[in-house]
Design a protein around this motif. Structure first.
Motif, short mmCIF file in Angstrom:
data_model
loop_
_atom_site.label_atom_id
_atom_site.label_comp_id
_atom_site.label_asym_id
_atom_site.label_seq_id
_atom_site.Cartn_x
_atom_site.Cartn_y
_atom_site.Cartn_z
N TYR A 107 0.70 -1.09 -0.04
CA TYR A 107 -0.09 0.01 -0.04
C TYR A 107 1.20 0.97 -0.13
O TYR A 107 1.90 1.39 0.88
CB TYR A 107 -0.87 -0.36 0.88
CG TYR A 107 -2.05 -1.10 1.50
CD1 TYR A 107 -3.26 -0.94 0.57
CD2 TYR A 107 -1.66 -2.40 1.69
CE1 TYR A 107 -3.88 -1.68 0.82
CE2 TYR A 107 -2.78 -3.18 1.48
CZ TYR A 107 -3.90 -3.15 1.59
OH TYR A 107 -5.11 -3.73 1.37
N ASP A 108 0.22 2.50 -1.06
CA ASP A 108 1.12 3.39 -0.79
C ASP A 108 0.40 4.97 0.18
O ASP A 108 0.97 5.69 0.15
CB ASP A 108 1.78 3.73 -2.27
CG ASP A 108 2.45 2.52 -3.36
OD1 ASP A 108 3.65 2.25 -2.48
OD2 ASP A 108 2.28 2.50 -4.27
N GLY A 109 -0.84 4.52 -0.06
CA GLY A 109 -1.77 5.42 0.56
C GLY A 109 -1.60 5.76 2.11
O GLY A 109 -1.20 4.82 2.62
N PRO A 110 -1.96 6.66 2.39
CA PRO A 110 -2.07 6.97 3.68
C PRO A 110 -3.15 5.90 4.07
O PRO A 110 -4.18 5.45 3.65
CB PRO A 110 -2.40 9.01 4.02
CG PRO A 110 -2.76 8.81 2.88
CD PRO A 110 -2.21 8.13 1.49
N TYR A 111 -2.75 5.52 5.82
CA TYR A 111 -4.30 5.17 6.26
C TYR A 111 -4.04 6.02 7.91
O TYR A 111 -3.34 6.59 8.08
CB TYR A 111 -4.23 3.99 6.32
CG TYR A 111 -3.00 3.70 7.54
CD1 TYR A 111 -3.58 3.39 8.97
CD2 TYR A 111 -1.97 2.93 7.14
CE1 TYR A 111 -2.06 2.87 10.03
CE2 TYR A 111 -0.17 2.63 7.88
CZ TYR A 111 -1.01 2.96 9.12
OH TYR A 111 -0.10 2.12 10.44
N TYR A 112 -5.30 6.07 7.85
CA TYR A 112 -6.12 6.83 9.20
C TYR A 112 -6.59 5.82 10.42
O TYR A 112 -7.78 5.23 9.99
CB TYR A 112 -6.05 7.77 9.27
CG TYR A 112 -6.12 9.21 8.30
CD1 TYR A 112 -5.04 10.10 8.37
CD2 TYR A 112 -6.06 9.21 7.15
CE1 TYR A 112 -4.37 11.06 7.27
CE2 TYR A 112 -5.89 9.69 5.89
CZ TYR A 112 -4.53 10.80 6.39
OH TYR A 112 -4.04 11.70 5.03
N TRP A 155 -14.05 4.28 4.97
CA TRP A 155 -13.56 4.39 3.81
C TRP A 155 -11.94 3.25 4.15
O TRP A 155 -11.74 3.12 5.05
CB TRP A 155 -13.31 5.63 3.82
CG TRP A 155 -14.06 6.90 3.74
CD1 TRP A 155 -15.85 6.82 3.82
CD2 TRP A 155 -14.16 8.48 4.05
NE1 TRP A 155 -16.43 7.43 3.10
CE2 TRP A 155 -15.48 8.95 3.69
CE3 TRP A 155 -13.07 8.88 4.04
CZ2 TRP A 155 -15.68 10.12 3.64
CZ3 TRP A 155 -13.31 10.20 4.08
CH2 TRP A 155 -14.54 10.69 3.59
N SER A 156 -11.64 3.39 3.18
CA SER A 156 -10.42 2.41 2.88
C SER A 156 -9.10 3.20 3.21
O SER A 156 -8.09 2.41 4.22
CB SER A 156 -9.98 1.69 1.90
OG SER A 156 -9.92 3.14 0.81
N THR A 157 -9.10 4.50 4.28
CA THR A 157 -8.36 4.75 4.33
C THR A 157 -7.91 4.80 6.55
O THR A 157 -7.27 5.33 6.75
CB THR A 157 -7.80 6.62 4.21
OG1 THR A 157 -9.00 6.81 4.54
CG2 THR A 157 -7.44 6.44 2.54
N PHE A 158 -9.19 4.99 6.27
CA PHE A 158 -9.45 4.78 7.60
C PHE A 158 -9.72 3.23 8.56
O PHE A 158 -10.23 2.23 7.57
CB PHE A 158 -11.02 5.58 8.07
CG PHE A 158 -11.77 6.96 7.84
CD1 PHE A 158 -10.06 7.46 8.03
CD2 PHE A 158 -12.51 7.33 7.98
CE1 PHE A 158 -10.08 9.13 7.88
CE2 PHE A 158 -12.48 8.33 7.85
CZ PHE A 158 -11.75 9.48 7.95
#
Length: 127
Positions: free
Chosen positions: A9-14, A23-26
């Motif tokens: 995974y390259d994107g951020p996550y929270y 959401w996929s980032t949470f």
């Protein structure tokens, strides 16, 4: 960049709690952890969330700009505001720290590990 289940995974996550949308980032905690792995993940995530909430509580008590609605600012300005608050906080903590104080360790009942306790008394006195 990070890996989860052998997937890159390259994107951020929270880290988030149940009030945020799906959401996929949470990354939310496991609602009812059953296995040891799920319990460990939930415990670690809840600990991180508690730390972040405490930090924001400290910032909000010192600087009113953090209490306001963040949606009015763009991302670069929010980053600058938070970095400024962090730097100022660290400067205040370092200025207030007593380097001559005796370091003492006390058993933490919540963690069962040794936790450093700041003690402002002289080494010759009883705490």
């Amino acid at each position: 960049m990070y890996w989860v289940n052998e997937r890159k995974y390259d994107g951020p996550y929270y880290l988030a709690n149940f009030i945020y949308p799906r959401w996929s980032t949470f990354v939310k905690t496991v609602p009812r952890p059953q296995s040891a792995k799920e319990k460990h993940f939930a415990s670690c995530q809840e600990g991180c969330l508690k730390d972040v909430e405490r930090c924001f509580g400290i910032f909000q008590s010192r600087w009113a700009i953090v209490m306001g609605a963040a949606r009015m600012f763009d991302v670069k300005l929010l980053r600058s505001i938070m970095m400024t608050c962090i730097i100022l906080h660290n400067m205040i903590v370092e200025d207030e720290y007593d380097y001559d104080a005796v370091d003492e360790y006390e058993l933490d009942s919540m963690n069962n590990s040794k936790t450093q306790i700041y003690c402002a008394h002289d080494a010759t006195e009883d705490p």
